[in-house]
Enzyme design. Structure first.
Site, PDB file in Angstrom:
ATOM      1  N   TYR A 193     -88.006  42.885  33.161  1.00  0.00           N
ATOM      2  CA  TYR A 193     -87.477  42.009  32.110  1.00  0.00           C
ATOM      3  C   TYR A 193     -88.179  40.665  32.165  1.00  0.00           C
ATOM      4  O   TYR A 193     -88.715  40.179  31.158  1.00  0.00           O
ATOM      5  CB  TYR A 193     -85.966  41.824  32.276  1.00  0.00           C
ATOM      6  CG  TYR A 193     -85.408  40.709  31.435  1.00  0.00           C
ATOM      7  CD1 TYR A 193     -85.077  39.477  31.999  1.00  0.00           C
ATOM      8  CD2 TYR A 193     -85.238  40.869  30.071  1.00  0.00           C
ATOM      9  CE1 TYR A 193     -84.572  38.451  31.225  1.00  0.00           C
ATOM     10  CE2 TYR A 193     -84.740  39.843  29.284  1.00  0.00           C
ATOM     11  CZ  TYR A 193     -84.400  38.631  29.875  1.00  0.00           C
ATOM     12  OH  TYR A 193     -83.918  37.605  29.099  1.00  0.00           O
TER      13      TYR A 193
HETATM   14  N1  LIG Z   1     -77.506  35.709  27.263  1.00  0.00           N
HETATM   15  C1  LIG Z   1     -78.262  35.252  28.260  1.00  0.00           C
HETATM   16  O1  LIG Z   1     -77.764  34.920  29.352  1.00  0.00           O
HETATM   17  C2  LIG Z   1     -79.760  35.091  28.082  1.00  0.00           C
HETATM   18  C3  LIG Z   1     -80.448  34.394  29.062  1.00  0.00           C
HETATM   19  C4  LIG Z   1     -81.829  34.241  28.914  1.00  0.00           C
HETATM   20  C5  LIG Z   1     -82.484  34.762  27.805  1.00  0.00           C
HETATM   21  N2  LIG Z   1     -81.780  35.444  26.870  1.00  0.00           N
HETATM   22  C6  LIG Z   1     -82.519  35.957  25.710  1.00  0.00           C
HETATM   23  O2  LIG Z   1     -81.877  35.476  24.534  1.00  0.00           O
HETATM   24  C7  LIG Z   1     -82.043  36.436  23.474  1.00  0.00           C
HETATM   25  C8  LIG Z   1     -80.682  36.811  22.915  1.00  0.00           C
HETATM   26  O3  LIG Z   1     -79.973  37.378  23.981  1.00  0.00           O
HETATM   27  P1  LIG Z   1     -78.428  37.787  23.859  1.00  0.00           P
HETATM   28  O4  LIG Z   1     -77.803  37.391  25.142  1.00  0.00           O
HETATM   29  O5  LIG Z   1     -77.879  37.309  22.583  1.00  0.00           O
HETATM   30  O6  LIG Z   1     -78.546  39.376  23.877  1.00  0.00           O
HETATM   31  P2  LIG Z   1     -77.993  40.473  22.836  1.00  0.00           P
HETATM   32  O7  LIG Z   1     -78.413  41.781  23.409  1.00  0.00           O
HETATM   33  O8  LIG Z   1     -76.576  40.225  22.553  1.00  0.00           O
HETATM   34  O9  LIG Z   1     -78.833  40.150  21.520  1.00  0.00           O
HETATM   35  C9  LIG Z   1     -80.082  40.747  21.239  1.00  0.00           C
HETATM   36  C10 LIG Z   1     -79.939  41.446  19.883  1.00  0.00           C
HETATM   37  O10 LIG Z   1     -81.223  41.931  19.495  1.00  0.00           O
HETATM   38  C11 LIG Z   1     -81.082  43.238  18.969  1.00  0.00           C
HETATM   39  N3  LIG Z   1     -82.353  43.929  19.207  1.00  0.00           N
HETATM   40  C12 LIG Z   1     -82.866  44.308  20.395  1.00  0.00           C
HETATM   41  N4  LIG Z   1     -84.061  44.911  20.189  1.00  0.00           N
HETATM   42  C13 LIG Z   1     -84.305  44.873  18.844  1.00  0.00           C
HETATM   43  C14 LIG Z   1     -85.363  45.335  18.017  1.00  0.00           C
HETATM   44  N5  LIG Z   1     -86.416  45.961  18.534  1.00  0.00           N
HETATM   45  N6  LIG Z   1     -85.265  45.138  16.689  1.00  0.00           N
HETATM   46  C15 LIG Z   1     -84.193  44.502  16.147  1.00  0.00           C
HETATM   47  N7  LIG Z   1     -83.142  44.056  16.877  1.00  0.00           N
HETATM   48  C16 LIG Z   1     -83.220  44.245  18.217  1.00  0.00           C
HETATM   49  C17 LIG Z   1     -79.910  43.857  19.716  1.00  0.00           C
HETATM   50  O11 LIG Z   1     -79.281  44.888  18.965  1.00  0.00           O
HETATM   51  C18 LIG Z   1     -78.995  42.654  19.942  1.00  0.00           C
HETATM   52  O12 LIG Z   1     -78.005  42.560  18.954  1.00  0.00           O
HETATM   53  C19 LIG Z   1     -82.820  37.605  24.094  1.00  0.00           C
HETATM   54  O13 LIG Z   1     -84.204  37.393  23.867  1.00  0.00           O
HETATM   55  C20 LIG Z   1     -82.535  37.450  25.591  1.00  0.00           C
HETATM   56  O14 LIG Z   1     -83.554  38.015  26.396  1.00  0.00           O
HETATM   57  C21 LIG Z   1     -80.428  35.636  26.976  1.00  0.00           C
HETATM   58  O1  LIG Z   2     -80.939  33.551  32.652  1.00  0.00           O
HETATM   59  C1  LIG Z   2     -81.525  34.602  32.335  1.00  0.00           C
HETATM   60  O2  LIG Z   2     -82.669  34.628  31.910  1.00  0.00           O
HETATM   61  C2  LIG Z   2     -80.809  35.913  32.549  1.00  0.00           C
HETATM   62  O3  LIG Z   2     -79.440  35.662  32.360  1.00  0.00           O
HETATM   63  C3  LIG Z   2     -78.644  36.815  32.476  1.00  0.00           C
HETATM   64  O4  LIG Z   2     -78.924  37.492  33.688  1.00  0.00           O
HETATM   65  P1  LIG Z   2     -78.048  37.194  35.010  1.00  0.00           P
HETATM   66  O5  LIG Z   2     -78.186  35.778  35.429  1.00  0.00           O
HETATM   67  O6  LIG Z   2     -78.403  38.247  35.997  1.00  0.00           O
HETATM   68  O7  LIG Z   2     -76.559  37.383  34.472  1.00  0.00           O
HETATM   69  P2  LIG Z   2     -75.434  38.421  34.944  1.00  0.00           P
HETATM   70  O8  LIG Z   2     -75.909  39.805  34.781  1.00  0.00           O
HETATM   71  O9  LIG Z   2     -74.209  38.012  34.258  1.00  0.00           O
HETATM   72  O10 LIG Z   2     -75.294  38.130  36.538  1.00  0.00           O
HETATM   73  C4  LIG Z   2     -74.822  36.855  36.988  1.00  0.00           C
HETATM   74  C5  LIG Z   2     -74.735  36.909  38.492  1.00  0.00           C
HETATM   75  O11 LIG Z   2     -73.747  37.855  38.864  1.00  0.00           O
HETATM   76  C6  LIG Z   2     -74.299  38.815  39.761  1.00  0.00           C
HETATM   77  N1  LIG Z   2     -73.636  40.100  39.495  1.00  0.00           N
HETATM   78  C7  LIG Z   2     -73.882  40.768  38.344  1.00  0.00           C
HETATM   79  C8  LIG Z   2     -73.237  41.959  38.080  1.00  0.00           C
HETATM   80  C9  LIG Z   2     -72.330  42.475  39.050  1.00  0.00           C
HETATM   81  O12 LIG Z   2     -71.718  43.533  38.886  1.00  0.00           O
HETATM   82  N2  LIG Z   2     -72.104  41.757  40.197  1.00  0.00           N
HETATM   83  C10 LIG Z   2     -72.734  40.578  40.447  1.00  0.00           C
HETATM   84  O13 LIG Z   2     -72.505  39.961  41.473  1.00  0.00           O
HETATM   85  C11 LIG Z   2     -75.786  38.824  39.477  1.00  0.00           C
HETATM   86  O14 LIG Z   2     -76.518  39.228  40.625  1.00  0.00           O
HETATM   87  C12 LIG Z   2     -76.044  37.358  39.157  1.00  0.00           C
HETATM   88  O15 LIG Z   2     -76.212  36.625  40.364  1.00  0.00           O
HETATM   89  C13 LIG Z   2     -78.941  37.743  31.313  1.00  0.00           C
HETATM   90  O16 LIG Z   2     -78.198  38.948  31.474  1.00  0.00           O
HETATM   91  C14 LIG Z   2     -80.371  38.121  31.269  1.00  0.00           C
HETATM   92  O17 LIG Z   2     -80.613  38.563  29.900  1.00  0.00           O
HETATM   93  C15 LIG Z   2     -81.334  37.029  31.635  1.00  0.00           C
HETATM   94  O18 LIG Z   2     -81.830  36.550  30.434  1.00  0.00           O
END
Ligand SMILES: NC(=O)c1ccc[n+]([C@@H]2O[C@H](COP(=O)([O-])OP(=O)(O)OC[C@H]3O[C@@H](n4cnc5c(N)ncnc54)[C@H](O)[C@@H]3O)[C@@H](O)[C@H]2O)c1
Ligand SMILES: O=C(O)[C@H]1O[C@H](OP(=O)(O)OP(=O)(O)OC[C@H]2O[C@@H](n3ccc(=O)[nH]c3=O)[C@H](O)[C@@H]2O)[C@H](O)[C@@H](O)[C@H]1O
Length: 341
Positions: free
Chosen positions: A152
């Site tokens: 990822y």
């Molecule tokens: N939520 C977090 O903690 C977090 C942290 C760091 C980065 N991000 C990034 O932020 C963005 C949004 O993340 P999110 O948390 O809202 O996740 P999410 O999975 O809720 O949203 C992503 C959306 O994109 C859609 N999607 C995926 N692949 C697609 C494709 N090929 N075509 C069209 N739609 C597609 C999915 O159906 C989903 O609804 C992502 O790029 C994710 O990697 C999220």
């Molecule tokens: O900042 C990001 O870029 C990422 O943020 C998010 O990842 P993470 O920070 O890993 O969030 P999350 O899964 O909630 O785990 C949180 C903590 O709980 C721990 N964790 C998790 C699951 C579990 O069952 N037990 C546990 O201890 C786990 O080890 C971690 O320490 C987004 O999912 C990802 O899309 C990515 O974008």
């Protein structure tokens, strides 16, 4: 502005789409409604957006023809690119999903953007995971990002390199946002805060990972409303693309920002906050973090985003999780007879 939001039925995408619409911007969404997690939650977000006049097209960002049609109909000034395969650990189960959406999908989208006239400015979601196993804390944008710890993270790092070439060759304005573990209402069921809440309420055990030497894992948990403000601030300062239909002309902005909070919180502390809000004790299995691509901690230096567009997170984890729990209980119709004030 007129914005194409990819991943608009997703967690961050739905919040950003709503905020843009509420402030008067034009918004069109696209999402493939995949089943990485419960698609009914994505459909519910779509309905919520429709009630506010935002339409989400069902489609894949790999469908260049569909994207081209959207650009024929709407002269988008900006693209907020949030569609991706998210999740660190799932990459060990389904690696191709990350290539499909985070690499092939990104290139398809950028190919359409570079040929559009006018070219839109592109703001897209990278990830704190690009910092990998960095020991230096907090993470600054100039720190090394050449040791991704998961597929990822590698696809997000690749995204930063790929978008740089579209900036360099075609003059696309690019802003990459490294989000740090975003949480909040309408969140993602695959993430710890959400799955812990579900299991605690259902009396099921939760698995708490711990680092080497029994060190607690920690994240710079960032509340969704703060991230949305960062996204809108990035869009408003994204500048203009300088290419015109594929020819390079003058330097267009290429920017990267951390969008995190002010300090990391440990996973056990997150569990304690949830127990207090839910008024239910968690059944915890504590295990050493498996080699699943997870990193021990994240911690963002957010001074660049603060300087560039006044980014200032204001919601701490205690407050943010209270809002999440309130949403969760109302959305899933839980009536535990326990007041959530
Ligand atoms: N939520 C977090 O903690 C977090 C942290 C760091 C980065 N991000 C990034 O932020 C963005 C949004 O993340 P999110 O948390 O809202 O996740 P999410 O999975 O809720 O949203 C992503 C959306 O994109 C859609 N999607 C995926 N692949 C697609 C494709 N090929 N075509 C069209 N739609 C597609 C999915 O159906 C989903 O609804 C992502 O790029 C994710 O990697 C999220
Ligand atoms: O900042 C990001 O870029 C990422 O943020 C998010 O990842 P993470 O920070 O890993 O969030 P999350 O899964 O909630 O785990 C949180 C903590 O709980 C721990 N964790 C998790 C699951 C579990 O069952 N037990 C546990 O201890 C786990 O080890 C971690 O320490 C987004 O999912 C990802 O899309 C990515 O974008």
């Amino acid at each position: 502005m007129s914005v194409l939001v990819t991943g608009a039925a997703g967690f961050v995408g739905s919040h950003v789409s709503l905020a843009l619409k509420k402030r008067g911007d034009g918004v069109v969404g696209i999402d493939n409604f995949n089943s990485y997690y419960d698609p009914s939650l994505k459909k519910a977000r779509k309905s919520m957006l429709a009630e506010h006049g935002v339409f989400v097209v069902a489609g894949d960002i790999n469908d260049g023809k569909l994207l081209a049609k959207l650009f024929d109909v709407v002269a988008f000034t900006h693209v907020m690119h949030l569609a991706a395969q998210a999740g660190v650990r799932y990459a060990m189960e389904n690696p191709h999903s990350y290539v499909h959406s985070n690499i092939a999908g990104l290139v398809t989208l950028l190919e359409i953007c570079k040929s559009a006239n006018p070219q839109p400015a592109v703001v897209w979601a990278s990830s704190s995971s690009v910092y990998g196993l960095n020991e230096k804390s907090p993470f600054s944008e100039s720190d090394r990002t050449d040791q991704p710890a998961s597929l990822y993270a590698a696809t997000k790092k690749a995204g930063e390199e790929i978008t740089h070439t579209y900036n360099h060759i075609y003059g696309l304005s690019i802003t990459g946002l490294r989000f740090f573990t975003v949480y909040g209402p309408w969140g993602r069921p695959d993430m710890a805060y959400f799955s812990f809440t579900r299991n605690i309420l259902q009396g099921k055990p939760i698995t708490v990972y711990r680092g080497k030497n029994r060190v607690d894992l920690a994240r710079d948990f960032t509340y969704i409303d703060d991230v949305v403000k960062g996204c809108l601030g990035s869009l408003d300062t994204s500048g203009k693309s300088t290419g015109s239909g594929g020819k390079k002309s003058g330097p267009a902005p290429y920017r990267i920002f951390n969008l995190g909070n002010t300090s990391p919180v440990t996973v056990p502390a997150l569990v304690s906050i949830l127990e207090r809000h839910l008024k239910v004790k968690a059944k915890k299995n504590v295990v050493e973090m498996p080699g699943n691509g997870d990193v021990p901690f994240t911690h963002a230096n957010i001074s660049m985003a603060r300087r560039e567009f006044g980014y200032k997170p204001t919601t701490d984890l205690q407050t943010g999780l209270k809002k999440f729990v309130k949403w969760y209980l109302s959305y899933y119709g839980y009536n535990h007879g326990k007041a959530v004030n």
